[in-house]
Structures are given as structure tokens and as C-alpha cells.
Scaffold this active site. Structure first.
Site, PDB file in Angstrom:
ATOM      1  N   HIS A 250       0.851  -1.201   0.000  1.00  0.00           N
ATOM      2  CA  HIS A 250       0.000   0.000   0.000  1.00  0.00           C
ATOM      3  C   HIS A 250       0.876   1.237   0.000  1.00  0.00           C
ATOM      4  O   HIS A 250       1.655   1.462   0.934  1.00  0.00           O
ATOM      5  CB  HIS A 250      -0.917   0.033   1.220  1.00  0.00           C
ATOM      6  CG  HIS A 250      -1.744   1.288   1.293  1.00  0.00           C
ATOM      7  ND1 HIS A 250      -2.863   1.495   0.503  1.00  0.00           N
ATOM      8  CD2 HIS A 250      -1.602   2.423   2.032  1.00  0.00           C
ATOM      9  CE1 HIS A 250      -3.381   2.676   0.772  1.00  0.00           C
ATOM     10  NE2 HIS A 250      -2.633   3.257   1.699  1.00  0.00           N
TER      11      HIS A 250
ATOM     12  N   HIS B  67       1.108   5.541  -1.876  1.00  0.00           N
ATOM     13  CA  HIS B  67       0.574   6.620  -2.697  1.00  0.00           C
ATOM     14  C   HIS B  67       1.762   7.227  -3.442  1.00  0.00           C
ATOM     15  O   HIS B  67       2.375   8.191  -2.978  1.00  0.00           O
ATOM     16  CB  HIS B  67      -0.104   7.683  -1.828  1.00  0.00           C
ATOM     17  CG  HIS B  67      -1.305   7.204  -1.077  1.00  0.00           C
ATOM     18  ND1 HIS B  67      -2.599   7.463  -1.482  1.00  0.00           N
ATOM     19  CD2 HIS B  67      -1.411   6.474   0.070  1.00  0.00           C
ATOM     20  CE1 HIS B  67      -3.452   6.922  -0.616  1.00  0.00           C
ATOM     21  NE2 HIS B  67      -2.754   6.319   0.330  1.00  0.00           N
TER      22      HIS B  67
ATOM     23  N   GLU C  90      -8.446   5.508  -7.154  1.00  0.00           N
ATOM     24  CA  GLU C  90      -9.122   6.010  -5.954  1.00  0.00           C
ATOM     25  C   GLU C  90     -10.376   6.791  -6.329  1.00  0.00           C
ATOM     26  O   GLU C  90     -10.329   7.677  -7.181  1.00  0.00           O
ATOM     27  CB  GLU C  90      -8.172   6.899  -5.158  1.00  0.00           C
ATOM     28  CG  GLU C  90      -8.719   7.320  -3.811  1.00  0.00           C
ATOM     29  CD  GLU C  90      -7.655   7.959  -2.952  1.00  0.00           C
ATOM     30  OE1 GLU C  90      -7.400   7.448  -1.849  1.00  0.00           O
ATOM     31  OE2 GLU C  90      -7.062   8.977  -3.365  1.00  0.00           O
TER      32      GLU C  90
ATOM     33  N   HIS D  75     -12.330   5.354  -1.328  1.00  0.00           N
ATOM     34  CA  HIS D  75     -11.356   5.967  -0.422  1.00  0.00           C
ATOM     35  C   HIS D  75     -11.504   5.533   1.031  1.00  0.00           C
ATOM     36  O   HIS D  75     -10.626   4.888   1.594  1.00  0.00           O
ATOM     37  CB  HIS D  75     -11.456   7.490  -0.547  1.00  0.00           C
ATOM     38  CG  HIS D  75     -10.505   8.241   0.313  1.00  0.00           C
ATOM     39  ND1 HIS D  75     -10.908   9.279   1.136  1.00  0.00           N
ATOM     40  CD2 HIS D  75      -9.181   8.119   0.509  1.00  0.00           C
ATOM     41  CE1 HIS D  75      -9.862   9.772   1.776  1.00  0.00           C
ATOM     42  NE2 HIS D  75      -8.805   9.086   1.417  1.00  0.00           N
TER      43      HIS D  75
ATOM     44  N   HIS E 220      -9.287   2.348   2.766  1.00  0.00           N
ATOM     45  CA  HIS E 220      -8.697   2.837   4.013  1.00  0.00           C
ATOM     46  C   HIS E 220      -9.759   2.753   5.107  1.00  0.00           C
ATOM     47  O   HIS E 220     -10.835   3.346   4.967  1.00  0.00           O
ATOM     48  CB  HIS E 220      -8.259   4.295   3.881  1.00  0.00           C
ATOM     49  CG  HIS E 220      -7.293   4.562   2.761  1.00  0.00           C
ATOM     50  ND1 HIS E 220      -7.693   4.711   1.447  1.00  0.00           N
ATOM     51  CD2 HIS E 220      -5.952   4.725   2.766  1.00  0.00           C
ATOM     52  CE1 HIS E 220      -6.638   4.956   0.691  1.00  0.00           C
ATOM     53  NE2 HIS E 220      -5.567   4.955   1.446  1.00  0.00           N
TER      54      HIS E 220
ATOM     55  N   GLU F  85      -8.280   4.177  10.419  1.00  0.00           N
ATOM     56  CA  GLU F  85      -6.896   4.654  10.555  1.00  0.00           C
ATOM     57  C   GLU F  85      -6.710   5.456  11.843  1.00  0.00           C
ATOM     58  O   GLU F  85      -5.791   5.210  12.612  1.00  0.00           O
ATOM     59  CB  GLU F  85      -6.517   5.503   9.348  1.00  0.00           C
ATOM     60  CG  GLU F  85      -5.096   6.057   9.408  1.00  0.00           C
ATOM     61  CD  GLU F  85      -4.714   6.847   8.172  1.00  0.00           C
ATOM     62  OE1 GLU F  85      -3.533   7.231   8.052  1.00  0.00           O
ATOM     63  OE2 GLU F  85      -5.587   7.089   7.304  1.00  0.00           O
TER      64      GLU F  85
ATOM     65  N   ASP G  59       2.559   3.373   2.999  1.00  0.00           N
ATOM     66  CA  ASP G  59       1.718   4.550   2.813  1.00  0.00           C
ATOM     67  C   ASP G  59       2.493   5.548   1.949  1.00  0.00           C
ATOM     68  O   ASP G  59       3.274   5.143   1.106  1.00  0.00           O
ATOM     69  CB  ASP G  59       1.281   5.124   4.152  1.00  0.00           C
ATOM     70  CG  ASP G  59      -0.111   5.754   4.096  1.00  0.00           C
ATOM     71  OD1 ASP G  59      -0.667   5.859   2.994  1.00  0.00           O
ATOM     72  OD2 ASP G  59      -0.650   6.142   5.145  1.00  0.00           O
TER      73      ASP G  59
END
Length: 389
Positions: free
Chosen positions: A73, A75, A149, A188, A215, A218, A329
Site C-alpha cells: 500500500h 501513494h 481512488e 477511499h 482505508h 486509521e 503509505d
């Protein structure tokens, strides 16, 4: 492929380590690999290998010998950001928003180049900009999943948002290449995607066999939001022109025993076994629901620590038989893209946890989450220096 270094390539070399994971089973600690003429001759406990190969030259190779880890995972589009460790509600405006000009195609390319240099086994990337998807799918040095996303908290626009997302996904799937990146979907979060859009996306993905990442849980404020319909997370959402009430987004009233995981489960969003990312602030019931649904999870230890989100309850998930993978991340929150550094951080974060579980998560968990075959270190296979972490 490169062979182990030695003055005489015909003399076997015994490489030892703290943790050996061959891609099969649960790992060995300590472990070792005998390499002869650039080929793996044997794997196992160092004592057994010393007895079987008494003439092998021995050296400590590193802490871990295993197939290359998977960054399950990330970005990549935020790879040009400067890293800052800040509490979650400061990090969003002071890092994500303040550096938004750095987000985009250049960051995606830089991050992808970094992963290729690291020799990553695979990647699960969240693609924010549609323009980045064709470029990622064209790369021949990465494999795994590029998850598009999707956001949309307004139920009244769900059908149109879904139509546009489906149209894009179907176009991108024609660009997929054997052995390359696959297209996936990422609704998302449970609170930035309306109940109708979440159902449309997850049902479509399940029917098409598309991998999904969401997600979930979190930050502690997410739990408060589903329990009360209010709190700092919702206030930040309102500043982004969210609907007037949280109930409009999730299609039901908040409740003291409602959690993000329970909401997704009862909505039917877990039927297709999406990968749930973060999962830090969860209850025993949440873990049981995830286990029953067969959903894997991805933990991002450095990001969660840097943003003060809490600590992923690894032991509880392992006890429930949930498949766990590791991700970094974003560079902005995790500080880097190297999965080996994530494992090293996790070993310090979980000093009482068997390190073989962490290595297995970075390898087998990651390959399973991204739908890739797990490489194995077996007798007769070529040796690769990337196996030494």
C-alpha cells in the site's frame, strides 16, 4: 541474477541470517542458505547446513534472507513531498494541502523509479490522478495493482460518479499487460464514499474480479464519527463541503456500537474480500468480522506512528487467522518506500512479536494481497543478491 561472492566460485558458501523465509511455511530463525555456482544448494538451520556442507565458507549475510518484499500500500503520487511527522489533524493541512503542488505525475514517476531501483517484489499503489494510470500500466519494471481512488460522499451523485469510474476502469483494463500492473479500485474510506457509491463500486469489483483496497479505521476519530456522527474528522469533512449530516453519507444513523468495519460488513461491502488498509482502531468484533469475510489487511506501521494514529493490533489479527501485509503509505507520512525499512521499524515497534511473522507479512502477505505468485528459495533455483535484506 548474481552469485554469492567468493574467491573460488566452485566452493559452496553458507550465508547465515537472523530470519530465513523461503516463501514456503513459516520461516526459520536463525536460518541459512548454501549457494554453489550461483545456485541455491540448500536452505535451513545453520547447524544442519554446517553438518551437510562442512567445506562451505560461512559468512553472515544480513538480518533477513527472503524474496524481495512487496509494498502492498502506497501513494506514489506523493513521492515528491517532504516528509514530516505530525499529528493527523496537523499533517493534513500542513503537509498534504501545503505541498499539494508537488502531487501528481512527476511524483508518481519518481516513486515508481524508486521502487524499481529497490527491486521491489510488487506494489499496491493508490492512483489519485487518472492521468497517471496509463503511465503506470505501461511500465515493465513493476507488477502488482494500481488501484484507482474514488471519492464521493454525496449519495445523489453516486450513479454518475460510478459511471465515470467504471468507464475509466474498463478503458484502462485494455492497457494491462501479462506480468505487469493490474487495475484495481479504491473506494477511499467508509466516510468519504456514500453508502450507495460504496455498494456500487464493491459489487462491480466483485463481479469483475477487480482487486479493491479501502482505508479503514486509521485514526481514533473515525471510530468516534461512526459512534456519534460528529467529532474532529467530521468537522474537517464539513470544511470540504460534505453533506449536512453524516447519516446522509452512510445511509443510517450513527450508533454507540457502530464501527467502520461493522458498517462495511452490514452494507455488503466485504463480500468481495477487499483489502482493508490501516485497521488500527478496531474492536474484537471488527477483527472477527474481517476474519469471517476473508479480507486481508495491510498495516503501515511507520505512517501510523508518525501521524499518532495508534498501533495496529498485530497479535489479535494473527490469532484470528487474518492475512496481514505491509505497506509504507506515502513518502509524506511513512518517510520512504522501502518495505525492508518497514519491517525493521515493525521489529522495534513489536519487540515481543516473532520476527518471522513480520517478514512473512512483507513477503507472502504482500504477494497474496497483490495477486502475485510468491517467489521461493529452493534447491536448484538461481541465487539473487536481492534475497539479502
Amino acid at each position: 541474477m548474481t552469485s554469492a561472492s567468493s574467491s573460488d566460485p566452485h566452493t559452496p558458501e553458507l550465508l547465515t541470517c537472523d530470519v530465513l523465509f523461503t516463501g514456503v511455511g513459516g520461516g526459520q530463525s536463525p536460518g541459512g542458505v548454501v549457494v554453489s555456482n550461483g545456485v541455491i544448494a540448500a536452505t535451513g538451520h545453520p547447524d544442519t547446513l554446517r553438518a551437510s556442507y562442512p567445506h562451505a565458507r560461512e559468512r553472515r549475510a544480513g538480518e533477513v534472507i527472503a524474496p524481495p518484499p512487496v509494498n502492498a500500500h502506497t501513494h506514489l503520487d506523493m513521492s515528491a513531498y517532504s516528509f514530516r511527522a505530525l499529528p493527523y489533524f496537523r499533517w493534513i493541512p500542513e503537509v498534504v494541502v501545503a505541498q499539494s503542488a508537488k502531487r501528481g505525475m512527476s511524483g508518481t514517476e519518481a516513486g515508481a523509479d524508486t521502487l524499481a531501483r529497490l527491486g521491489v517484489g510488487g506494489v499496491g499503489d493508490i492512483v489519485w490522478s487518472p492521468d497517471a494510470m496509463p503511465a503506470l500500466l505501461a511500465r515493465e519494471d513493476l507488477r502488482g495493482v494500481a488501484y484507482f481512488e474514488v471519492l464521493g460522499p454525496f449519495p445523489e451523485t453516486a450513479d454518475e460518479t460510478f459511471r465515470q469510474a467504471r468507464e475509466r476502469v474498463e478503458g484502462w483494463r485494455r492497457l494491462e499487460r501479462p506480468g505487469g500492473l493490474r487495475v484495481g479500485l479504491s473506494p477511499h474510506t467508509p466516510f468519504t464514499v456514500s453508502h450507495r457509491l460504496m455498494r456500487l463500486l464493491t459489487e462491480y469489483a466483485a463481479g469483475e474480479g477487480l482487486p479493491v483496497q479501502i482505508h479503514v479505521a486509521e485514526h481514533p476519530s473515525e471510530v468516534e464519527l461512526f459512534r456519534t456522527g460528529a467529532g474532529p474528522l467530521w468537522e474537517s469533512m464539513r470544511r470540504l463541503r460534505s453533506p449536512a449530516s453524516f447519516s446522509e453519507v452512510i445511509g443510517r444513523d450513527p450508533a454507540p456500537d457502530l464501527t467502520p468495519v461493522r458498517y462495511l460488513d452490514e452494507l455488503g461491502a466485504l463480500v468481495g474480500r477487499p483489502t482493508l488498509v490501516h485497521m488500527v482502531n478496531v474492536t474484537p468484533d471488527d477483527i472477527a468480522r474481517v476474519s469471517r469475510a476473508g479480507c486481508p489487511v495491510v498495516s503501515c506501521p511507520r505512517s501510523n506512528a508518525h501521524l499518532e494514529c495508534g498501533t495496529f493490533p498485530w497479535v489479535a489479527f494473527a490469532a484470528a487467522g487474518v492475512e496481514v501485509a505491509l505497506g509504507t503509505d506515502s513518502v509524506a507520512s511513512g518517510g520512504g518506500l522501502d518495505g525492508r525499512e518497514e519491517v525493521a521499524f515493525a521489529r522495534r515497534l513489536y519487540p515481543d512479536l516473532d520476527p518471522r511473522l513480520l517478514v512473512r507479512a512483507a513477503v507472502k502477505g504482500g504477494y497474496r494481497v497483490t495477486g502475485l505468485p510468491t517467489p521461493t528459495l529452493r534447491r536448484g533455483e538461481a541465487w539473487d543478491t536481492r534475497y539479502v535484506w
